[in-house]
Design a protein around this motif. Structure first.
Motif, short mmCIF file in Angstrom:
data_model
loop_
_atom_site.label_atom_id
_atom_site.label_comp_id
_atom_site.label_asym_id
_atom_site.label_seq_id
_atom_site.Cartn_x
_atom_site.Cartn_y
_atom_site.Cartn_z
N VAL A 16 0.82 -1.21 0.00
CA VAL A 16 0.00 0.00 0.00
C VAL A 16 0.86 1.27 0.00
CG1 VAL A 16 -1.95 -1.17 1.07
CG2 VAL A 16 -0.32 0.07 2.52
N GLY A 17 2.17 1.08 -0.14
CA GLY A 17 3.05 2.24 -0.28
C GLY A 17 3.34 2.95 1.03
N PRO A 18 3.96 4.13 0.94
CA PRO A 18 4.51 4.80 2.10
C PRO A 18 3.52 5.60 2.93
CG PRO A 18 5.05 6.04 0.12
CD PRO A 18 4.35 4.78 -0.33
N GLY A 19 2.32 5.86 2.42
CA GLY A 19 1.37 6.64 3.23
C GLY A 19 0.32 7.36 2.39
N ASP A 20 0.76 8.03 1.34
CA ASP A 20 -0.15 8.75 0.45
C ASP A 20 -0.96 7.73 -0.36
OD1 ASP A 20 -1.35 10.15 -1.60
OD2 ASP A 20 0.44 11.27 -2.16
N PRO A 21 -2.30 7.73 -0.23
CA PRO A 21 -3.09 6.71 -0.96
C PRO A 21 -2.96 6.81 -2.48
CG PRO A 21 -4.53 8.31 0.14
CD PRO A 21 -3.14 8.56 0.63
N GLU A 22 -2.56 7.97 -3.00
CA GLU A 22 -2.35 8.09 -4.44
C GLU A 22 -1.12 7.30 -4.90
OE1 GLU A 22 -3.76 11.78 -6.63
OE2 GLU A 22 -2.86 12.66 -4.83
N LEU A 23 -0.35 6.79 -3.94
CA LEU A 23 0.85 6.03 -4.30
C LEU A 23 0.62 4.52 -4.30
CD1 LEU A 23 3.67 8.17 -2.66
CD2 LEU A 23 2.81 8.21 -5.01
N LEU A 24 -0.62 4.09 -4.15
CA LEU A 24 -0.91 2.68 -4.47
C LEU A 24 -0.82 2.49 -5.97
CD1 LEU A 24 -2.36 2.69 -1.56
CD2 LEU A 24 -3.61 0.74 -2.51
N ILE A 140 5.28 1.03 -3.44
CA ILE A 140 6.34 2.03 -3.26
C ILE A 140 6.88 1.89 -1.84
CG2 ILE A 140 6.86 4.50 -3.25
CD1 ILE A 140 6.00 3.53 -6.01
N THR A 141 8.17 1.72 -1.71
CA THR A 141 8.77 1.56 -0.38
C THR A 141 8.72 2.88 0.39
OG1 THR A 141 10.93 2.05 -1.32
CG2 THR A 141 10.35 -0.28 -1.12
N GLY A 142 8.79 2.77 1.70
CA GLY A 142 8.87 3.98 2.51
C GLY A 142 10.06 4.83 2.10
N MET A 143 11.20 4.19 1.82
CA MET A 143 12.39 4.99 1.47
C MET A 143 12.18 5.74 0.17
SD MET A 143 15.20 1.98 0.62
CE MET A 143 15.00 0.91 -0.82
N ALA A 144 11.51 5.14 -0.83
CA ALA A 144 11.29 5.83 -2.10
C ALA A 144 10.32 6.99 -1.90
CB ALA A 144 10.78 4.87 -3.16
N GLY A 145 9.29 6.77 -1.08
CA GLY A 145 8.39 7.88 -0.77
C GLY A 145 9.15 9.03 -0.14
N CYS A 146 10.07 8.70 0.75
CA CYS A 146 10.83 9.73 1.47
C CYS A 146 11.80 10.46 0.56
CB CYS A 146 11.57 9.11 2.66
SG CYS A 146 10.45 8.63 4.00
N TRP A 147 12.55 9.73 -0.29
CA TRP A 147 13.52 10.45 -1.13
C TRP A 147 12.82 11.28 -2.20
CZ3 TRP A 147 15.60 4.97 -1.95
CH2 TRP A 147 15.17 4.39 -3.13
N SER A 148 11.63 10.87 -2.61
CA SER A 148 10.87 11.69 -3.55
C SER A 148 10.46 13.01 -2.91
CB SER A 148 9.60 10.95 -4.00
OG SER A 148 9.93 9.78 -4.69
#
Lengths: 247, 247
Positions: A16-24, A140-148
């Protein structure tokens, strides 16, 4: 690849990705729309992060299966009580999931980030697959969400990237940080002071970026050197961008 | 996070994931639907992998901007001709993108995998941001697509994971592979023989999984030990799953 159907009697590990639902992913959204049962981990009495992330994507009246962790968060992962209670929890959760799968249900288990990159889903997967069919829907991994969100391009050219748990001893962390191009330090929590020490020792404290709740509400991003205090929540990590080939 | 609008005069770095179009995020799909210009890298006369991935998501009649790489694939990345021609290519591409952005266009640049994890998009980003506004839309990385398809959970508990370019010398590769829990070896191409040597030297050849064109048509997944020959395409990598805490 041609679009695949969502199948009965199949276990779906849904990132389900890092947190933002648009990132599913589109695939994750489709699996959630069609699954018979939506299962997720949570602390007793809470909805859980993964379930909260998909709030806006799941309608009312769905068949949900929360799996409540035993109360072991205060115990160390090597404590025999932690191991026993966690083992029994996974076994019991899998017995329930196994029954649903044998009854031909399509079961989606939510996984924060990516199902095969840390996290609890893998403990279910290795008990249930085989005998059950399974599709892993990467997230999307937490780390990818964060570096973006941190505007931090991580790896250029032939960079080496190392993903490190903050639980490592300071000297081991420092040695790894000195000997990699890019790094991500996960599971910061109460280890932030040690992480600072290791980064300083490796001569890289000034390149480190602190990201708290990346892509979620309450997001904070700053140079680690600017962060006051050593308190950090579970959903925090430190990024050390690479310095590879730039043209 | 509340859903964000797609904005004019803004550069979007859109991760299109590892190959399967269902693995784009909802956000990437929305940005592609609303962008004024869809830009992408390709070899002259080809459509390019990133553009091909989104074929089923982009309708007819869109304003597309292919950016054709100079013919430098036979040159080494340290060759001055490669550096000069590639530099001029990025500069010229950015001049065009800059004009569109100054004219208030919403420009989406497609990036295979994730925009900030290897790849060419970062060379545009560092020239255009600032002055232009930008949103990075993270994508499923090639490695995550591959480990999902390979049924290979990568990291448990406190595992360390190292991402290595196959371009490293064999002895350096072997040392890194012997000293990490999980590893991903990228950019295999013509380096597969050396990668085998390094994995054997590190005592881990039997754990290695070879993935070719993961999530794409023509996908092949097998234990590396079972792969005949040392030919590997650009879209191939080797996975070494971690062995961390299992409960």
């Amino acid at each position: 690849m041609t679009p695949r159907p969502v199948l009965k009697g199949t276990l779906y590990g849904v990132g389900v990705g890092p947190g933002d639902p648009e990132l599913l992913t589109l695939r994750a959204n489709k699996v959630l729309a069609e699954a018979d049962i939506i299962a997720y981990f949570a602390k007793e009495g809470r909805r859980g992060t993964s379930r909260t992330i998909v709030d806006s994507l799941i309608g009312e009246g769905r068949n949900e299966l929360p799996m409540y962790y035993p109360f072991t968060t205060e115990r160390h992962v090597t404590d025999p009580v932690y191991v026993k209670e966690t083992y029994e929890f996974y076994e019991a959760s899998c017995a329930t999931l196994d029954t649903h799968l044998r009854n031909g249900k399509c079961v989606a288990v939510l996984a924060e980030g990516d199902p095969f990159f840390f996290g609890s889903f893998m403990h279910l997967w290795r008990r249930l697959v085989p005998p059950h069919a399974c599709e892993i829907v990467p997230g999307i991994t937490g780390m990818a969400g964060c570096w973006s969100r941190a505007n931090a391009p991580m790896t250029f050219g032939d960079d080496i990237m190392t993903v490190l748990p903050a639980t490592l001893p300071a000297d081991k962390l420092a040695a790894r940080l000195a000997d990699t191009d890019a790094a991500v330090i996960m599971k910061i929590g109460r280890h932030l002071g040690k992480v600072r020490t290791a980064l300083t020792s490796a001569g890289r404290i000034d390149q480190a970026i602190y990201v708290e709740r990346g892509t979620m509400s309450g997001e904070h991003i700053m140079p680690l050197a600017d962060k006051a205090g050593d308190d950090a929540p579970y959903f925090s990590l430190v990024l050390l961008p690479g310095n590879g080939r730039r043209i």
